[in-house]
Write a protein that holds these residues in place. Structure first.
Motif, PDB file in Angstrom:
ATOM      1  N   ARG A   1       0.842  -1.214   0.000  1.00 25.83           N
ATOM      2  CA  ARG A   1       0.000   0.000   0.000  1.00 25.83           C
ATOM      3  C   ARG A   1       0.873   1.259   0.000  1.00 25.83           C
ATOM      4  NH1 ARG A   1      -5.368  -0.594   1.030  1.00 25.83           N
ATOM      5  NH2 ARG A   1      -6.045  -2.644   1.716  1.00 25.83           N
ATOM      6  N   GLN A   2       1.907   1.240   0.802  1.00 22.43           N
ATOM      7  CA  GLN A   2       2.827   2.374   0.872  1.00 22.43           C
ATOM      8  C   GLN A   2       3.536   2.571  -0.468  1.00 22.43           C
ATOM      9  OE1 GLN A   2       6.483   2.069   3.334  1.00 22.43           O
ATOM     10  NE2 GLN A   2       5.496   3.707   4.522  1.00 22.43           N
ATOM     11  N   PHE A   3       3.983   1.486  -1.090  1.00 28.59           N
ATOM     12  CA  PHE A   3       4.617   1.582  -2.397  1.00 28.59           C
ATOM     13  C   PHE A   3       3.660   2.179  -3.428  1.00 28.59           C
ATOM     14  CE2 PHE A   3       4.721  -0.286  -6.615  1.00 28.59           C
ATOM     15  CZ  PHE A   3       5.891   0.271  -7.093  1.00 28.59           C
ATOM     16  N   ILE A   4       2.424   1.700  -3.459  1.00 24.07           N
ATOM     17  CA  ILE A   4       1.436   2.187  -4.432  1.00 24.07           C
ATOM     18  C   ILE A   4       1.263   3.693  -4.295  1.00 24.07           C
ATOM     19  CG2 ILE A   4      -1.015   2.148  -5.048  1.00 24.07           C
ATOM     20  CD1 ILE A   4      -0.945  -0.883  -4.262  1.00 24.07           C
TER      21      ILE A   4
ATOM     22  N   ASP B   1       6.924  -3.389  -9.810  1.00 19.59           N
ATOM     23  CA  ASP B   1       7.158  -4.036  -8.516  1.00 19.59           C
ATOM     24  C   ASP B   1       6.668  -5.479  -8.609  1.00 19.59           C
ATOM     25  OD1 ASP B   1       6.449  -4.960  -5.742  1.00 19.59           O
ATOM     26  OD2 ASP B   1       7.299  -3.005  -5.243  1.00 19.59           O
ATOM     27  N   GLY B   2       7.489  -6.427  -8.223  1.00 18.36           N
ATOM     28  CA  GLY B   2       7.151  -7.842  -8.320  1.00 18.36           C
ATOM     29  C   GLY B   2       5.937  -8.264  -7.510  1.00 18.36           C
ATOM     30  N   ARG B   3       5.543  -7.466  -6.538  1.00 14.19           N
ATOM     31  CA  ARG B   3       4.376  -7.799  -5.715  1.00 14.19           C
ATOM     32  C   ARG B   3       3.064  -7.425  -6.393  1.00 14.19           C
ATOM     33  NH1 ARG B   3       6.511  -4.361  -0.761  1.00 14.19           N
ATOM     34  NH2 ARG B   3       6.806  -3.015  -2.578  1.00 14.19           N
ATOM     35  N   ILE B   4       3.139  -6.613  -7.460  1.00 16.20           N
ATOM     36  CA  ILE B   4       1.957  -6.157  -8.183  1.00 16.20           C
ATOM     37  C   ILE B   4       1.723  -7.099  -9.357  1.00 16.20           C
ATOM     38  CG2 ILE B   4       0.890  -4.260  -9.446  1.00 16.20           C
ATOM     39  CD1 ILE B   4       1.495  -3.502  -6.546  1.00 16.20           C
ATOM     40  N   LEU B   5       0.515  -7.662  -9.439  1.00 19.49           N
ATOM     41  CA  LEU B   5       0.176  -8.595 -10.510  1.00 19.49           C
ATOM     42  C   LEU B   5      -0.621  -7.936 -11.624  1.00 19.49           C
ATOM     43  CD1 LEU B   5      -0.858 -11.580  -8.215  1.00 19.49           C
ATOM     44  CD2 LEU B   5       1.376 -11.136  -9.269  1.00 19.49           C
TER      45      LEU B   5
ATOM     46  N   ILE C   1      -8.047   9.359  -8.274  1.00 17.21           N
ATOM     47  CA  ILE C   1      -7.970   8.075  -8.955  1.00 17.21           C
ATOM     48  C   ILE C   1      -8.386   6.961  -8.007  1.00 17.21           C
ATOM     49  CG2 ILE C   1      -6.395   6.401 -10.007  1.00 17.21           C
ATOM     50  CD1 ILE C   1      -4.708   8.809 -10.902  1.00 17.21           C
ATOM     51  N   THR C   2      -9.246   6.071  -8.512  1.00 21.82           N
ATOM     52  CA  THR C   2      -9.573   4.847  -7.783  1.00 21.82           C
ATOM     53  C   THR C   2      -9.234   3.668  -8.682  1.00 21.82           C
ATOM     54  OG1 THR C   2     -11.871   4.816  -8.555  1.00 21.82           O
ATOM     55  CG2 THR C   2     -11.439   5.922  -6.454  1.00 21.82           C
ATOM     56  N   ALA C   3      -8.822   2.571  -8.071  1.00 18.49           N
ATOM     57  CA  ALA C   3      -8.468   1.367  -8.826  1.00 18.49           C
ATOM     58  C   ALA C   3      -8.408   0.187  -7.873  1.00 18.49           C
ATOM     59  CB  ALA C   3      -7.118   1.544  -9.509  1.00 18.49           C
ATOM     60  N   THR C   4      -8.412  -0.991  -8.463  1.00 12.74           N
ATOM     61  CA  THR C   4      -8.149  -2.215  -7.720  1.00 12.74           C
ATOM     62  C   THR C   4      -6.807  -2.743  -8.199  1.00 12.74           C
ATOM     63  OG1 THR C   4     -10.498  -2.718  -7.545  1.00 12.74           O
ATOM     64  CG2 THR C   4      -8.959  -4.543  -7.186  1.00 12.74           C
ATOM     65  N   VAL C   5      -5.886  -2.926  -7.267  1.00 12.86           N
ATOM     66  CA  VAL C   5      -4.555  -3.416  -7.593  1.00 12.86           C
ATOM     67  C   VAL C   5      -4.458  -4.861  -7.116  1.00 12.86           C
ATOM     68  CG1 VAL C   5      -2.085  -3.088  -7.279  1.00 12.86           C
ATOM     69  CG2 VAL C   5      -3.594  -1.101  -7.370  1.00 12.86           C
ATOM     70  N   ASP C   6      -4.222  -5.768  -8.053  1.00 12.05           N
ATOM     71  CA  ASP C   6      -4.032  -7.179  -7.712  1.00 12.05           C
ATOM     72  C   ASP C   6      -2.594  -7.381  -7.281  1.00 12.05           C
ATOM     73  OD1 ASP C   6      -6.666  -7.884  -8.423  1.00 12.05           O
ATOM     74  OD2 ASP C   6      -6.088  -8.031 -10.533  1.00 12.05           O
ATOM     75  N   THR C   7      -2.418  -7.895  -6.077  1.00 10.03           N
ATOM     76  CA  THR C   7      -1.083  -8.098  -5.527  1.00 10.03           C
ATOM     77  C   THR C   7      -0.933  -9.544  -5.068  1.00 10.03           C
ATOM     78  OG1 THR C   7      -1.557  -7.662  -3.184  1.00 10.03           O
ATOM     79  CG2 THR C   7      -1.227  -5.738  -4.611  1.00 10.03           C
ATOM     80  N   ILE C   8       0.268  -9.895  -4.671  1.00  8.14           N
ATOM     81  CA  ILE C   8       0.486 -11.236  -4.141  1.00  8.14           C
ATOM     82  C   ILE C   8      -0.236 -11.427  -2.809  1.00  8.14           C
ATOM     83  CG2 ILE C   8       2.672 -11.560  -5.368  1.00  8.14           C
ATOM     84  CD1 ILE C   8       4.115 -10.970  -2.691  1.00  8.14           C
ATOM     85  N   PHE C   9      -0.734 -10.344  -2.222  1.00  8.02           N
ATOM     86  CA  PHE C   9      -1.483 -10.394  -0.966  1.00  8.02           C
ATOM     87  C   PHE C   9      -2.983 -10.324  -1.198  1.00  8.02           C
ATOM     88  CE2 PHE C   9       2.637  -8.418  -0.025  1.00  8.02           C
ATOM     89  CZ  PHE C   9       3.146  -9.367   0.839  1.00  8.02           C
ATOM     90  N   GLY C  10      -3.416 -10.280  -2.452  1.00 15.47           N
ATOM     91  CA  GLY C  10      -4.826 -10.148  -2.790  1.00 15.47           C
ATOM     92  C   GLY C  10      -5.103  -8.770  -3.366  1.00 15.47           C
ATOM     93  N   GLY C  11      -6.374  -8.488  -3.609  1.00 14.90           N
ATOM     94  CA  GLY C  11      -6.768  -7.204  -4.181  1.00 14.90           C
ATOM     95  C   GLY C  11      -6.702  -6.083  -3.160  1.00 14.90           C
TER      96      GLY C  11
END
Length: 105
Positions: A9-12, A63-67, A88-98
């Motif tokens: 979240r901090q990276f995003i 970033d490798g954590r972002i899918l 801006i709003t979005a859904t970011v798929d990560t290795i930890f879920g959305g």
């Protein structure tokens, strides 16, 4: 120290807020070109609306954590072009879920 989902979240947030190519401490893959597009008086709102999803994904996907990035929406501030901001709003798929993202840039 932060790790896991909170670190992503901090990276995003930081990647979306940092202008690409303007901070010498970061390489050319870090940051976004969203602010440059919003502030350019020659850029039409239609162009930004068409490209915003690409610009958001391009800022995050290195970033490798972002899918992936989905459901990107933007609401412009007053005075476009040369406006102060966009929401801006979005859904970011990560290795930890959305992760649902809401950022003002």
């Amino acid at each position: 120290l932060t790790d896991g989902e909170e670190a992503v979240r901090q990276f995003i947030r930081k990647a979306l807020m940092t202008p690409r190519f303007k901070c010498l401490i970061y390489d050319s893959q870090y940051g976004s070109e969203i602010q440059d597009s919003l502030m350019d008086p020659d850029t039409s709102m239609e162009y930004v609306e068409a490209e915003i999803a690409f610009l958001v994904e391009d800022a995050l996907i290195h970033d490798g954590r972002i899918l992936g990035v989905e459901d990107v929406e933007v609401v412009f501030g007053d005075g476009y072009p040369m406006q102060d901001s966009a929401y801006i709003t979005a859904t970011v798929d990560t290795i930890f879920g959305g992760i649902h993202v809401e950022e003002e840039v």
